[in-house]
Design an enzyme around this catalytic site. Sequence first.
Site, PDB file in Angstrom:
ATOM      1  N   ASP A   1     -50.372  38.724  99.605  1.00 21.47           N
ATOM      2  CA  ASP A   1     -48.949  39.062  99.693  1.00 21.47           C
ATOM      3  C   ASP A   1     -48.407  38.675 101.062  1.00 21.47           C
ATOM      4  OD1 ASP A   1     -46.419  40.078  99.514  1.00 21.47           O
ATOM      5  OD2 ASP A   1     -47.021  42.195  99.609  1.00 21.47           O
TER       6      ASP A   1
ATOM      7  N   LYS B   1     -43.469  38.447 105.680  1.00 19.63           N
ATOM      8  CA  LYS B   1     -43.916  39.574 106.507  1.00 19.63           C
ATOM      9  C   LYS B   1     -44.142  39.121 107.940  1.00 19.63           C
ATOM     10  CE  LYS B   1     -46.486  42.158 102.960  1.00 19.63           C
ATOM     11  NZ  LYS B   1     -45.759  43.434 103.070  1.00 19.63           N
TER      12      LYS B   1
ATOM     13  N   ARG C   1     -43.976  45.730  92.206  1.00 20.00           N
ATOM     14  CA  ARG C   1     -43.271  46.382  91.093  1.00 20.00           C
ATOM     15  C   ARG C   1     -42.829  45.373  90.043  1.00 20.00           C
ATOM     16  NH1 ARG C   1     -39.117  48.925  95.287  1.00 20.00           N
ATOM     17  NH2 ARG C   1     -40.975  48.671  96.578  1.00 20.00           N
TER      18      ARG C   1
ATOM     19  N   GLU D   1     -42.761  42.830  95.608  1.00 22.93           N
ATOM     20  CA  GLU D   1     -43.224  42.030  94.466  1.00 22.93           C
ATOM     21  C   GLU D   1     -44.136  42.791  93.518  1.00 22.93           C
ATOM     22  OE1 GLU D   1     -44.781  42.207  97.235  1.00 22.93           O
ATOM     23  OE2 GLU D   1     -46.839  42.431  96.563  1.00 22.93           O
TER      24      GLU D   1
HETATM   25  N1  BES Z   1     -48.252  45.111  99.440  1.00 22.95           N
HETATM   26  C1  BES Z   1     -47.166  45.728 100.102  1.00 22.95           C
HETATM   27  C2  BES Z   1     -47.410  47.188 100.428  1.00 22.95           C
HETATM   28  C3  BES Z   1     -48.537  47.511 101.382  1.00 22.95           C
HETATM   29  C4  BES Z   1     -48.261  47.862 102.695  1.00 22.95           C
HETATM   30  C5  BES Z   1     -49.851  47.530 100.969  1.00 22.95           C
HETATM   31  C6  BES Z   1     -49.280  48.187 103.556  1.00 22.95           C
HETATM   32  C7  BES Z   1     -50.883  47.853 101.842  1.00 22.95           C
HETATM   33  C8  BES Z   1     -50.587  48.186 103.137  1.00 22.95           C
HETATM   34  C9  BES Z   1     -45.924  45.651  99.203  1.00 22.95           C
HETATM   35  O1  BES Z   1     -45.857  44.551  98.365  1.00 22.95           O
HETATM   36  C10 BES Z   1     -44.739  45.557 100.100  1.00 22.95           C
HETATM   37  O2  BES Z   1     -44.628  44.602 100.805  1.00 22.95           O
HETATM   38  N2  BES Z   1     -43.865  46.563 100.041  1.00 22.95           N
HETATM   39  C11 BES Z   1     -42.704  46.596 100.847  1.00 22.95           C
HETATM   40  C12 BES Z   1     -41.546  47.008  99.979  1.00 22.95           C
HETATM   41  C13 BES Z   1     -40.204  46.872 100.648  1.00 22.95           C
HETATM   42  C14 BES Z   1     -39.869  45.426 100.880  1.00 22.95           C
HETATM   43  C15 BES Z   1     -39.163  47.531  99.783  1.00 22.95           C
HETATM   44  C16 BES Z   1     -42.923  47.611 101.973  1.00 22.95           C
HETATM   45  O3  BES Z   1     -43.548  48.639 101.716  1.00 22.95           O
HETATM   46  O4  BES Z   1     -42.523  47.325 103.086  1.00 22.95           O
HETATM   47 ZN    ZN Z   2     -47.632  43.710  97.822  1.00 25.03          ZN
HETATM   48 MN    MN Z   3     -44.995  42.861  99.329  1.00 21.29          MN
END
Ligand code: BES
Ligand code: ZN
Ligand code: MN
Length: 514
Positions: free
Chosen positions: A267, A274, A348, A346
């Site tokens: 991801d 990110k 969800r 992504e």
């Molecule tokens: N895979 C990440 C969530 C994650 C964060 C997993 C830390 C393991 C450790 C997920 O896909 C994500 O990026 N979520 C975002 C959502 C936001 C953009 C609404 C997040 O949590 O920042």
């Molecule tokens: Zn993710």
């Molecule tokens: Mn993500």
Amino acid sequence: MKVAFAKPGLPKAGCLAVGVLETGILTPSAKEADDATCGALTRAIKASRFSGKADQTLDIIAPSGLAVDRVILVGLGKACDVTPRRMESFGASAMSAAEKGRSTELTIAIDVLSETPVSSATLAAHAALGAALKSYRFDIYRTKQKPEDKPAIASITLCLDDAAAAKTAFLPLSFIADGVGLTRDLVSEPANVLSPSLFAKVAKGLEKDGVTVEILTEKDMHKLGMGALLGVGQGSEHDSHLVVMSWQGGPKDEAPIAIVGKGVCFDSGGISIKPAAGMEEMKTDMSGAAVTTGLMQILARRKARVNVVGILGLVENMPSGTAQRPGDVVTSMSGQTIEVINTDAEGRLVLADALWYAQEVFKPKAVIDLATLTGAIVIALGSEHAGLFSNDDGLCKALTEAGTEVGEPLWRLPMGEAYDEQIKSDIADMKNTGGREAGSITAAQFLKRFVKDGTIWAHLDIAGVSWSKKALATAPKGASGFGVRLLERLIANTYETPLHPVTEKKTTPKKTGK
Ligand code: BES
Ligand code: ZN
Ligand code: MN
């Protein structure tokens, strides 16, 4: 690692681990070793800060009077607190201490304690499980590590009168150790190796254990209208897959339990990329799928009398000229449209189609999804609990109890209409982010829109628990496998038809959590 069970007796080589109860009370086997060494154990306890508290250890190297390399005293805590779970930590602590040396064998003495209602066979089997889980390593890429620097324990022997019964009790637990090992391997594997197709191939390997495995291609998913899942994978060079594993151990016509795992092999965030710091951890964003795979292996190997389907949404989330953009609107298999505000939300999107598919095709009794879904759950619960969201109090209770039993604790968070407001879109049926507030809850609200009326559903947000920066009671640092044991226990407790009537008294650990 080889695991054996034998009658009590002082070993002639390797390490010997013996239990000591709180305030330094020697168990019978510790007493025997103490006598053989003219009181070396008693003197060592006096000279140190070791008091027999749970999981304290004290090494006595090359004791005269015994042929072993070292005696490891392992704290058992209070006799009345000695539960199967406690014995897992005991075995794990013995293993950690033994791995500090060069010995290749570890003998663990199991004593009968009158205060514990559980049989010594069960306690020994759990000590073996703890040792096996703790000895896990992912070192296939460490080509320069010298053999003498690697942990050397190759076999463990647990000593008790009822060795035969312990061996029988350990067999299903050995499947758990293997299943957790498979999950940890998948989570640890870097994303340049573990692509969605390689992951699907590994899942296909479960066919040798009797699981039926079907792999859907992008073409298949297009036909099904899985625009949400496919949108996430469209920026990647690797094709997306949906894997459907089914284990039919129950009556033919009985509806299955569906387990749905988020399998984002990497991801990057996509176009909503990110920050660089810590991005490497996103190779673990397929932990939900890895847990589902490990679980299916266990159920099949121990021929669980239950029907379970495991569904993996496997994709890679990358930025590129073909990647999905913020603002894009995708149509999910359910027909509902989604405005993609942030391509980093992504998971969800992947689960939306995987959940819908699970319900359409299998009409399951209950659906449980696992996902490293939100950073917000890490802020809320840290790495001590996974987040639990559900539309059913009974399922929550059963999940929470199973988690307490195996040391994988859950904490339920609320859901409701007011939170759902946050994901309303101006141009589509919903948007994929709900802003900073209550980020884990709005993610769960999003998933709930893909749960049909009447379907019993739970969502586990495992973002904070699937990878650990420090060693845990029964795991080295790195991939924990959190969720595998929890779901295995849930299924055994709640859905499985018992093979034999339960003969042994069941105990619940008195203390909650880790
Ligand atoms: N895979 C990440 C969530 C994650 C964060 C997993 C830390 C393991 C450790 C997920 O896909 C994500 O990026 N979520 C975002 C959502 C936001 C953009 C609404 C997040 O949590 O920042
Ligand atoms: Zn993710
Ligand atoms: Mn993500």
